[in-house]
Design an enzyme around this catalytic site. Structure first.
Site, PDB file in Angstrom:
ATOM      1  N   GLU A 287      54.292  49.585-106.365  1.00 37.16           N
ATOM      2  CA  GLU A 287      55.361  50.224-107.160  1.00 37.16           C
ATOM      3  C   GLU A 287      56.462  50.770-106.259  1.00 37.16           C
ATOM      4  OE1 GLU A 287      53.433  48.975-110.437  1.00 37.16           O
ATOM      5  OE2 GLU A 287      55.480  49.677-110.163  1.00 37.16           O
TER       6      GLU A 287
ATOM      7  N   HIS B 174      59.058  48.399-105.509  1.00 35.46           N
ATOM      8  CA  HIS B 174      60.094  48.362-106.560  1.00 35.46           C
ATOM      9  C   HIS B 174      61.053  49.531-106.393  1.00 35.46           C
ATOM     10  CE1 HIS B 174      58.273  45.074-108.639  1.00 35.46           C
ATOM     11  NE2 HIS B 174      57.237  45.729-109.099  1.00 35.46           N
TER      12      HIS B 174
ATOM     13  N   HIS C  89      59.445  40.984-107.480  1.00 31.85           N
ATOM     14  CA  HIS C  89      58.177  40.318-107.153  1.00 31.85           C
ATOM     15  C   HIS C  89      58.329  39.180-106.156  1.00 31.85           C
ATOM     16  CE1 HIS C  89      56.294  42.131-110.972  1.00 31.85           C
ATOM     17  NE2 HIS C  89      56.088  42.873-109.901  1.00 31.85           N
TER      18      HIS C  89
HETATM   19  C1  E1S Z   1      50.709  45.462-111.983  1.00 34.46           C
HETATM   20  N1  E1S Z   1      52.472  45.209-113.648  1.00 34.46           N
HETATM   21  C2  E1S Z   1      51.391  45.926-113.277  1.00 34.46           C
HETATM   22  O1  E1S Z   1      50.992  46.868-113.877  1.00 34.46           O
HETATM   23  C3  E1S Z   1      54.716  45.417-114.597  1.00 34.46           C
HETATM   24  N2  E1S Z   1      51.605  44.034-115.877  1.00 34.46           N
HETATM   25  C4  E1S Z   1      55.243  46.474-113.637  1.00 34.46           C
HETATM   26  C5  E1S Z   1      55.115  46.040-112.181  1.00 34.46           C
HETATM   27  O2  E1S Z   1      53.543  44.425-116.856  1.00 34.46           O
HETATM   28  O3  E1S Z   1      55.121  46.904-111.324  1.00 34.46           O
HETATM   29  O4  E1S Z   1      55.002  44.841-111.889  1.00 34.46           O
HETATM   30  C6  E1S Z   1      52.783  44.620-115.971  1.00 34.46           C
HETATM   31  C7  E1S Z   1      51.401  46.138-110.797  1.00 34.46           C
HETATM   32  C8  E1S Z   1      50.747  45.679-109.517  1.00 34.46           C
HETATM   33  C9  E1S Z   1      50.929  44.381-109.046  1.00 34.46           C
HETATM   34  C10 E1S Z   1      50.338  43.958-107.856  1.00 34.46           C
HETATM   35  C11 E1S Z   1      49.936  46.546-108.784  1.00 34.46           C
HETATM   36  C12 E1S Z   1      48.949  44.399-105.854  1.00 34.46           C
HETATM   37  C13 E1S Z   1      49.385  43.399-105.017  1.00 34.46           C
HETATM   38  C14 E1S Z   1      48.555  43.219-103.859  1.00 34.46           C
HETATM   39  S1  E1S Z   1      47.511  45.078-105.192  1.00 34.46           S
HETATM   40  C15 E1S Z   1      46.436  44.177-102.726  1.00 34.46           C
HETATM   41  C16 E1S Z   1      47.516  44.089-103.827  1.00 34.46           C
HETATM   42  C17 E1S Z   1      49.556  44.841-107.116  1.00 34.46           C
HETATM   43  C18 E1S Z   1      49.362  46.125-107.583  1.00 34.46           C
HETATM   44  C19 E1S Z   1      53.213  45.566-114.851  1.00 34.46           C
HETATM   45 ZN    ZN Z   2      55.587  44.849-109.930  1.00 36.49          ZN
END
Ligand code: E1S
Ligand code: ZN
Ligand code: CA
Ligand code: ZN
Length: 468
Positions: free
Chosen positions: A227, A230, A236
């Site tokens: 986060e 971001h 991404h």
């Molecule tokens: C995952 N994504 C998440 O909650 C959108 N699913 C907001 C956003 O709509 O931040 O993308 C959704 C966020 C997340 C993605 C990847 C958290 C990791 C990457 C590599 S953990 C070892 C790692 C990761 C962690 C929202």
């Molecule tokens: Zn994200």
């Protein structure tokens, strides 16, 4: 070898060299069709070449030549070859040499018109703690997450306990004052706002998730790091090893770190750090590559990295075919794999389960049926030593020895790895046997042991198998 091909349909098709549907472009006839396919697959995989448009069978639509030429030129430039834009022999040869799974072009991305902080000192505040973890653990997770980004840039983060801050971190559930209500356990874990005033840079975590600093639930450090990417202006990445990859994944090893793609992305916004460790990031991702699993298939070594399947022959010429094998659609992260030549069985271990393929039959069991104790949640590496009919399982600092004939664990195990395998500093990432040697891969080093005296023969710095 033949078993390997048999294996693929069961585990989903592997794009070993380009996809069958894309039509080879008109090239000088000297090249064989599979060379053309290899080149297409290569450029698609490493140079983000878009698959050819339209349904090839309808019209002999050819890939727009300039696009292909431009990609070939890009690759030739990367390898310092004559930039002819054509698939000449030395270009093709270069494509056939072993390759890292690391794409040569960036995969990170930004928000429209690249918003970023216009200063190098950024303040952050924790507006609300959640109840599932101690405050100290939450502070520590956020501190480590901001450190990942400050280590790679000239940015300095300061935590403020009250009053305004650029980045406000908070936990909330369901509707919480912005247009993005959370959805209860699972699904959306968190979201963050791109750099800017007011809510800009703020991060909201879904309070209904199980947050931990371990492997259970969702790792707060990992999500916070994502986060904050971001909050600093990154969106991404397509690189599956990047923290900015869209999907959460739990890392087997406790430490989380930025991938090369994350570092390149954030540095193109804020530049390199003025001093300290991040000043010169590792030359390329290859030397820090660590494998998820490796196994011998005849004279071919197959290994897995982030769900990608690689196969390299262990006899010269060391050609490597990279397969973007889509493993069973459960998105299985392969922990380790091994095969038993005597019975032709192939084992794939993933978490607490194993898949065993014998001939065309695929069975699924749990690692506890193999005799591993219930506190083991996953196996780091496994290998079979045919001479003794034994299979070794490496779990954290310990290893187990399974007797295939008696079909049970040998007594006196688990034993400490470092007590019997000299030189191994920490957990084993992958293990395999090759002729009279055993190779244990730990981090970016390979340790070669003689299979009889169990004596360390030598340590190879980068593991030679991933062609890096
Ligand atoms: C995952 N994504 C998440 O909650 C959108 N699913 C907001 C956003 O709509 O931040 O993308 C959704 C966020 C997340 C993605 C990847 C958290 C990791 C990457 C590599 S953990 C070892 C790692 C990761 C962690 C929202
Ligand atoms: Zn994200
Ligand atoms: Ca949620
Ligand atoms: Zn929110």
């Amino acid at each position: 070898m033949e078993l390997f091909w048999l294996w693929l349909p069961v585990l989903g098709s592997a794009i070993i060299a380009g996809s069958a549907t894309s039509r080879p472009v008109e090239q000088d006839q000297r090249m064989s069709p599979e060379d053309e396919q290899l080149a297409e697959g290569y450029l698609k995989r490493f140079y983000n070449m878009k698959p050819s448009r339209g349904n090839a069978s309808v019209s002999r639509r050819r890939r727009s030549l300039p696009a292909l030429e431009e990609k070939i030129r890009e690759m030739q430039q990367f390898f310092g070859l004559k930039e002819t834009g054509r698939l000449d022999p030395e270009t093709l040869k270069m494509m056939k040499t072993a390759r890292c799974g690391v794409p040569d072009v960036e995969n990170y991305s930004f928000y429209p018109n690249r918003p970023k902080w216009r200063k190098n000192t950024i303040t952050y505040a924790i507006a609300k703690y959640m109840s599932g973890m101690s405050r100290a653990d939450q502070d520590r997770s956020f501190l480590l997450a901001v450190k990942m980004w400050s280590d790679a840039t000239p940015l300095k983060f300061t935590k403020v306990d009250r009053g305004p801050a650029d980045i406000v971190l908070t936990f909330a559930r369901r509707t919480h004052g912005d247009f993005y209500p959370f959805d209860g356990p699972g699904g959306v874990l968190a979201h963050a706002f791109q750099p800017g005033q007011g809510m800009g840079g703020d991060v909201h975590f879904d309070e209904d998730e199980t947050w931990t600093n371990g492997r259970q639930g969702y790792n707060l450090l990992a999500v916070a790091a994502h986060e904050l990417g971001h909050s600093l202006g990154l969106s991404h990445s397509r690189d599956p090893s990047a923290i900015m990859f869209p999907n959460y994944r739990s890392r087997s090893s406790t430490q989380y770190s930025l991938s090369r793609d994350d570092v390149l992305g954030i540095q193109s916004l804020y530049g390199k750090p003025t001093s300290g460790a991040g000043a010169n990031p590792r030359p390329n991702n290859c030397d820090s590559v660590s494998l998820d699993a490796a196994l011998m298939m005849g004279s071919d070594l197959v290994f897995f990295k982030n769900g990608q399947m690689w196969m390299t022959t262990t006899r010269p010429p060391f050609t490597t075919r990279s397969g973007a094998a889509n493993l069973p659609n459960v998105g299985v992260q392969v922990d380790t794999a091994y095969d038993i030549p005597a019975s032709g069985a192939v084992y794939i271990l993933t978490g607490q389960r194993y898949l065993v393929l014998q001939g065309l039959r695929l069975n699924i069991g749990t690692i506890y049926e193999l005799g591993l104790p219930s506190n083991v949640r996953q196996v780091d590496a496994a290998m079979h030593v045919g001479e003794y009919g034994k299979t070794f399982f490496f779990v954290g600092d310990f290893y187990y020895r399974y007797d295939e004939r008696r079909r049970r664990m040998d007594p006196g195990f688990p034993r400490l790895i470092r007590a019997d395998w000299t030189g191994i500093p920490r957990r084993v990432d992958a293990a395999f046997k090759l002729e009279g040697s055993i190779f244990l891969i730990s981090g970016a080093k390979s340790y070669q042991y003689d299979v009889r005296q169990n004596r360390l023969l030598n340590v190879l710095s980068a593991n030679p198998w991933s062609g890096c």
